[in-house]
Enzyme design. Sequence first.
Site, PDB file in Angstrom:
ATOM      1  N   GLY A  63      -9.568  -2.162  -2.462  1.00 61.76           N
ATOM      2  CA  GLY A  63     -10.974  -1.781  -2.445  1.00 61.76           C
ATOM      3  C   GLY A  63     -11.559  -1.658  -1.052  1.00 61.76           C
ATOM      4  N   GLN A  64     -10.749  -1.957  -0.033  1.00 59.05           N
ATOM      5  CA  GLN A  64     -11.264  -1.860   1.338  1.00 59.05           C
ATOM      6  C   GLN A  64     -11.643  -0.426   1.656  1.00 59.05           C
ATOM      7  OE1 GLN A  64      -9.066  -3.908   4.559  1.00 59.05           O
ATOM      8  NE2 GLN A  64      -7.810  -4.781   2.919  1.00 59.05           N
ATOM      9  N   GLY A  65     -12.763  -0.286   2.375  1.00 57.62           N
ATOM     10  CA  GLY A  65     -13.290   1.042   2.703  1.00 57.62           C
ATOM     11  C   GLY A  65     -12.244   2.017   3.192  1.00 57.62           C
ATOM     12  N   ARG A  66     -11.374   1.543   4.070  1.00 57.25           N
ATOM     13  CA  ARG A  66     -10.417   2.470   4.689  1.00 57.25           C
ATOM     14  C   ARG A  66      -9.350   2.952   3.707  1.00 57.25           C
ATOM     15  NH1 ARG A  66      -7.037  -2.253   7.834  1.00 57.25           N
ATOM     16  NH2 ARG A  66      -8.825  -3.555   7.277  1.00 57.25           N
ATOM     17  N   TYR A  67      -9.214   2.285   2.558  1.00 54.97           N
ATOM     18  CA  TYR A  67      -8.207   2.716   1.578  1.00 54.97           C
ATOM     19  C   TYR A  67      -8.822   3.390   0.355  1.00 54.97           C
ATOM     20  CZ  TYR A  67      -4.958  -0.345   4.094  1.00 54.97           C
ATOM     21  OH  TYR A  67      -4.180  -0.929   5.047  1.00 54.97           O
TER      22      TYR A  67
END
Length: 173
Positions: A63-67
């Site tokens: 769920g991290q922004g970069r992924y």
Amino acid sequence: GLKKKEVNVLCLGLDNSGKTTIINQLKPSNAQAQDIVPTIGFSIEKFKTSRDSLSFTVFDMSGQGRYRNLWEHYYKEGQAIIFVIDSSDKLRMVVAKEELDTLFSHPDIKHRRIPILFFANKMDLKEALSSVKVSQLLCLENIKDKPWHICASNAIKGEGLQEGVDWLQDQIR
Ligand code: GTP
Ligand code: MG
């Protein structure tokens, strides 16, 4: 025995919402990981549902922004969605709603009657919002063209998870 029907499930939601903890709890105890770390990219997990009718292949996305831009590559293959919300993260409820709106407007999701199960997770925390409140903040009543259901859950203890998975199974069969 009979071969179980295989279903691809996408597990989506912001980082730290509890996706991996939920999926881990749904696996047989001898297959469960002891330590859960933030997911890098995504991870594919397989397990059979307890009522024994389906074989789930879960795409446990980071769920991290970069992924988050990875999510859409799996939408086509997904036959069901589990969307996890940290009920105690009031500040990021609006971010969760933005991601949900982006999901619903995607061409590979938009016109499909794909079932969506929401977990209002971390219900054990005293600052957690109720599942009713979470569904209001995410405007879930506006979802007209897809079956959806929300369950409050405590992924650490496994509470509320089975009810959700039972609902999802009923939508698929
Ligand atoms: P990403 O992989 O980064 O997208 O995060 P995730 O959604 O997979 O979250 P993860 O399962 O890694 O859990 C994040 C943290 O929340 C961990 O420290 C978990 O122990 C904790 N956690 C998960 N579910 C619950 C819950 O129901 N209650 C409480 N109190 N903590 C939880
Ligand atoms: Mg994870």
